[in-house]
Design a protein around this motif. Structure first.
Motif, PDB file in Angstrom:
ATOM      1  N   VAL A  67      -5.266   2.632  11.749  1.00 18.31           N
ATOM      2  CA  VAL A  67      -5.626   2.272  10.279  1.00 18.31           C
ATOM      3  C   VAL A  67      -5.933   0.943   9.992  1.00 18.31           C
ATOM      4  O   VAL A  67      -6.919   0.497   9.314  1.00 18.31           O
ATOM      5  N   ARG A  68      -5.104  -0.172  10.596  1.00 20.90           N
ATOM      6  CA  ARG A  68      -5.602  -1.490  10.452  1.00 20.90           C
ATOM      7  C   ARG A  68      -6.903  -1.594  11.018  1.00 20.90           C
ATOM      8  O   ARG A  68      -7.907  -2.551  10.464  1.00 20.90           O
TER       9      ARG A  68
ATOM     10  N   LEU B 112      -1.086   6.658   2.998  1.00 23.60           N
ATOM     11  CA  LEU B 112      -2.343   7.413   2.680  1.00 23.60           C
ATOM     12  C   LEU B 112      -2.416   8.490   3.842  1.00 23.60           C
ATOM     13  O   LEU B 112      -1.984   8.485   4.912  1.00 23.60           O
TER      14      LEU B 112
ATOM     15  N   PRO C 168       0.774  -1.131  -0.029  1.00 19.21           N
ATOM     16  CA  PRO C 168       0.112   0.092  -0.025  1.00 19.21           C
ATOM     17  C   PRO C 168       0.830   1.053  -0.003  1.00 19.21           C
ATOM     18  O   PRO C 168       1.933   1.188   0.437  1.00 19.21           O
ATOM     19  N   GLN C 169       0.238   2.347  -0.747  1.00 17.41           N
ATOM     20  CA  GLN C 169       0.996   3.582  -0.751  1.00 17.41           C
ATOM     21  C   GLN C 169       0.790   4.142   0.821  1.00 17.41           C
ATOM     22  O   GLN C 169      -0.245   3.680   1.634  1.00 17.41           O
TER      23      GLN C 169
ATOM     24  N   SER D 262       0.251  -0.110  17.161  1.00 16.54           N
ATOM     25  CA  SER D 262      -0.058  -1.267  16.187  1.00 16.54           C
ATOM     26  C   SER D 262      -1.040  -0.587  15.314  1.00 16.54           C
ATOM     27  O   SER D 262      -1.855   0.048  15.785  1.00 16.54           O
ATOM     28  N   GLY D 263      -0.831  -1.053  14.232  1.00 10.04           N
ATOM     29  CA  GLY D 263      -1.619  -0.693  12.884  1.00 10.04           C
ATOM     30  C   GLY D 263      -1.442   0.834  12.302  1.00 10.04           C
ATOM     31  O   GLY D 263      -2.455   1.165  11.728  1.00 10.04           O
ATOM     32  N   THR D 264      -0.297   1.504  12.875  1.00  8.78           N
ATOM     33  CA  THR D 264      -0.192   2.819  12.413  1.00  8.78           C
ATOM     34  C   THR D 264       0.723   2.857  11.119  1.00  8.78           C
ATOM     35  O   THR D 264       0.939   3.792  10.661  1.00  8.78           O
ATOM     36  N   GLY D 265       1.012   1.787  10.424  1.00 10.44           N
ATOM     37  CA  GLY D 265       1.507   1.747   9.449  1.00 10.44           C
ATOM     38  C   GLY D 265       3.176   1.643   9.220  1.00 10.44           C
ATOM     39  O   GLY D 265       3.915   2.088   8.333  1.00 10.44           O
ATOM     40  N   LYS D 266       3.713   1.066  10.306  1.00  6.38           N
ATOM     41  CA  LYS D 266       5.186   0.837  10.265  1.00  6.38           C
ATOM     42  C   LYS D 266       5.782   0.169   9.183  1.00  6.38           C
ATOM     43  O   LYS D 266       6.753   0.446   8.644  1.00  6.38           O
ATOM     44  N   GLU D 267       5.061  -1.427   8.883  1.00  5.27           N
ATOM     45  CA  GLU D 267       5.506  -1.959   7.817  1.00  5.27           C
ATOM     46  C   GLU D 267       5.381  -1.253   6.416  1.00  5.27           C
ATOM     47  O   GLU D 267       6.080  -1.359   5.642  1.00  5.27           O
ATOM     48  N   VAL D 268       4.009  -0.478   6.320  1.00  6.05           N
ATOM     49  CA  VAL D 268       3.898   0.339   4.991  1.00  6.05           C
ATOM     50  C   VAL D 268       5.039   1.299   4.796  1.00  6.05           C
ATOM     51  O   VAL D 268       5.554   1.349   3.695  1.00  6.05           O
TER      52      VAL D 268
HETATM   53  N1  LIG Z   1      -0.420   5.535   6.132  1.00  4.06           N
HETATM   54  C1  LIG Z   1      -1.129   4.468   5.838  1.00  4.06           C
HETATM   55  N2  LIG Z   1      -1.631   4.337   4.476  1.00  4.06           N
HETATM   56  C2  LIG Z   1      -2.279   3.255   4.091  1.00  4.06           C
HETATM   57  N3  LIG Z   1      -2.241   2.307   4.638  1.00  4.06           N
HETATM   58  C3  LIG Z   1      -1.991   2.166   5.745  1.00  4.06           C
HETATM   59  C4  LIG Z   1      -1.467   3.357   6.333  1.00  4.06           C
HETATM   60  N4  LIG Z   1      -1.270   2.833   7.674  1.00  4.06           N
HETATM   61  C5  LIG Z   1      -1.540   1.757   7.961  1.00  4.06           C
HETATM   62  N5  LIG Z   1      -2.250   1.113   6.946  1.00  4.06           N
HETATM   63  C6  LIG Z   1      -2.641   0.005   6.579  1.00  4.06           C
HETATM   64  O1  LIG Z   1      -3.009  -0.632   7.946  1.00  4.06           O
HETATM   65  C7  LIG Z   1      -2.765  -1.920   8.064  1.00  4.06           C
HETATM   66  C8  LIG Z   1      -1.543  -1.969   9.123  1.00  4.06           C
HETATM   67  O2  LIG Z   1      -0.291  -1.416   8.783  1.00  4.06           O
HETATM   68  P1  LIG Z   1       1.023  -2.149   9.281  1.00  4.06           P
HETATM   69  O3  LIG Z   1       0.953  -3.404   8.975  1.00  4.06           O
HETATM   70  O4  LIG Z   1       2.184  -1.478   8.492  1.00  4.06           O
HETATM   71  O5  LIG Z   1       0.856  -1.485  10.798  1.00  4.06           O
HETATM   72  P2  LIG Z   1       2.211  -1.746  11.811  1.00  4.06           P
HETATM   73  O6  LIG Z   1       2.458  -0.507  12.283  1.00  4.06           O
HETATM   74  O7  LIG Z   1       3.134  -2.501  11.183  1.00  4.06           O
HETATM   75  O8  LIG Z   1       1.393  -2.709  12.918  1.00  4.06           O
HETATM   76  P3  LIG Z   1       1.858  -3.693  13.993  1.00  4.06           P
HETATM   77  O9  LIG Z   1       2.541  -2.907  14.882  1.00  4.06           O
HETATM   78  O10 LIG Z   1       0.680  -4.267  14.205  1.00  4.06           O
HETATM   79  O11 LIG Z   1       2.568  -4.690  13.280  1.00  4.06           O
HETATM   80  C9  LIG Z   1      -2.155  -2.391   6.796  1.00  4.06           C
HETATM   81  O12 LIG Z   1      -3.244  -3.169   6.001  1.00  4.06           O
HETATM   82  C10 LIG Z   1      -1.940  -1.057   5.943  1.00  4.06           C
HETATM   83  O13 LIG Z   1      -2.359  -1.375   4.657  1.00  4.06           O
END
Ligand SMILES: Nc1ncnc2c1ncn2[C@@H]1O[C@H](COP(=O)(O)OP(=O)(O)OP(=O)(O)O)[C@@H](O)[C@H]1O
Ligand SMILES: [Mg+2]
Length: 462
Positions: free
Chosen positions: A361-362, A145, A142-143, A174-180
């Motif tokens: 976001v998740r 967003l 994902p981009q 968790s779910g704030t987009g670290k992996e993104v």
């Molecule tokens: N800024 C963003 N833009 C687009 N999609 C996002 C964004 N942030 C999160 N997401 C979406 O939310 C979901 C969770 O993102 P991600 O896995 O990067 O979170 P994380 O911070 O790594 O969470 P965790 O700590 O639980 O591993 C994914 O499906 C991702 O596509």
């Protein structure tokens, strides 16, 4: 042997050798095209790109070398096998520099011809398959967003970090987009064509994690039947994403520090020092400052990781992004389930904007995914969201009971449902995590889900 189905362009000024090659290639099943010099070859290539070119170097009117340079300049994607006459090794070596794939010495041996042609075509097929795979993977990443100042600032910082080789530390709930973000940084960096290797530091035991990261030598421990390269070695030239770094065992923290400091390490059970050119991105949803204070995380490693620190804002700090994010998820999930759901109506949007997004976001993505499935019209309404109004319920709050005072049993049931839904939401739909949050065995949680009629992702069963 299988027939070779491919179009091969034969470029040679000598009609007799062209003819000979043509006969041999056709016998193998190839389709052939011919050119007597470089210019004819260019015209043929422009008309239809062959799968492979057999090229003689010595030709009047644009020789083989000039043709190779022209093709390279125009980035024409065409494997070339050079036909080398006896004693022209130097020219052949030069051709190799221009990206030639292989040689075929004159006079050709039919078996040799077949082997060389097959090998070149197989390699081309692999390269193409790999490209397709890469493209489909890229499409799934994902981009970033959101247009709020907080997320824009974080993205801006990530872009700057991408241009350097510095270690990046991604912090956020968790779910704030670290992996993104980790994917984005890799993609924006000059390492983009090299691997991005992801290692979850909490998913493996210390022993396995060590061998996963650093590799091991044969016989290093029981079961190490073969030498295995670690992720650091495999990522050479690319990026390593160390997820959940806050949970890395102490002994490995020391080894990682050395990798960050001098890019070298030894495989488990090995003595040879191995160098790897890697950039490290680390992420955690833990408070690393606290972990350092409490002695659970090495301070020197923390400073080493903390070179470029990017904090990802929780969704509740950028509520203005909700309409755009919700819109994005509606489009995505509607396409997935092939429904004509357009957007979220204004009442539903109000609910989304009042909700406390502990799963960030998740969680929003999960809520919209479910809503798209439940939605019967072309707009998502409040009912489809299955969120209890502006509830900011937590597992411990007593305000979660959404029902008016009725009989005891239905109230208890409603309360249980609300607690479990909240936990599932916080865990991003992950039942193992949800069970942990509630201090339950996963199997027991599954039982409860069934008994209370809750769908696995937290919604109501219908
Ligand atoms: N800024 C963003 N833009 C687009 N999609 C996002 C964004 N942030 C999160 N997401 C979406 O939310 C979901 C969770 O993102 P991600 O896995 O990067 O979170 P994380 O911070 O790594 O969470 P965790 O700590 O639980 O591993 C994914 O499906 C991702 O596509
Ligand atoms: Mg993650």
């Amino acid at each position: 042997m299988d027939a070779i189905v491919a179009r091969v362009l034969i470029v040679d000024d000598d009609a007799a050798s062209r003819r000979l090659l043509e006969v041999r290639l056709r016998a193998l099943g190839c389709e052939t095209a011919m050119a007597a010099d470089g210019q004819e070859a260019l015209a043929a290539i422009q008309q239809e790109l062959p799968a492979l070119m057999l090229l003689d170097l010595e030709m009047p009117r644009m020789g083989g070398m000039e043709l190779l340079r022209t093709l390279r300049r125009d980035a024409v994607d065409l494997p070339v096998i050079v036909i080398t006459a006896h004693g022209s090794i130097e020219a052949a070596v030069e051709a190799m520099r221009e990206g030639t794939y292989d040689f075929l010495p004159k006079p050709f041996d039919p078996h040799h011809l077949e082997i060389v042609v097959r090998k070149a075509l197989e390699r081309r097929q692999l390269v193409q398959a790999n490209r397709l795979l890469q493209a489909s993977l890229d499409a799934r990443i994902p981009q970033i967003l959101g247009d709020s100042p907080t997320i824009r600032q974080a993205a801006e910082l990530a872009r700057k970090a991408a241009g350097s080789n510095s270690t990046v530390l991604l912090l956020g709930e968790s779910g704030t987009g670290k992996e993104v973000f980790a994917h984005a940084i890799h993609r924006w960096s000059e390492r983009r064509d090299k691997p991005l290797v992801i290692v979850n530091c909490v998913a493996l035991s210390e022993h396995l994690l060590e061998s996963e990261l650093f590799g091991h030598e044969r016989g290093a421990f029981t079961g190490a039947h073969q030498t295995k390269k670690g992720k650091f070695e495999l990522a050479h030239g690319g990026t390593v994403f160390l997820d959940e770094i806050g949970d890395m065992p102490g002994a490995l923290q020391a080894k990682l520090l050395r990798v960050l400091q001098d890019h070298s390490f030894e495989r488990v059970g090995g003595t040879k020092s191995i160098r790897a050119d890697i950039r490290v991105i680390a992420a955690t949803n833990r408070n690393l400052d606290d972990a350092v204070k409490e002695g659970r995380f090495r301070e020197d490693l923390f400073y080493r990781l903390n070179v470029m620190r990017i904090s990802l804002p929780p969704l509740r700090d950028r509520m203005e992004d909700i309409p755009a994010l919700a819109g994005h998820f509606v489009t995505k999930y509607a396409a997935e389930v092939k429904k004509r759901v357009r957007d979220v109506n204004s009442q539903a949007l109000t609910i989304l904007q009042a909700h406390t997004w502990r799963g960030n976001v998740r969680e929003l993505g999960n809520v919209i995914e479910r809503a798209v499935v439940l939605c019967s019209g072309d707009q998502i309404g409040p009912v489809d969201l299955a969120l209890s109004g502006s509830s900011s319920s937590t597992a411990t709050s007593s305000a979660v009971v959404p029902t008016p005072l009725t009989d005891f049993h239905s109230q208890v049931k409603a309360h249980k449902q609300a607690v479990i839904r909240t936990a599932l939401r916080e865990a991003g739909g992950n039942q193992t995590k949800a069970a942990e949050l509630l201090g339950l065995q996963r199997t027991y949680l599954v039982k409860l889900l069934r008994a209370l009629g809750i769908r696995a992702n937290g919604g109501a069963e219908r």
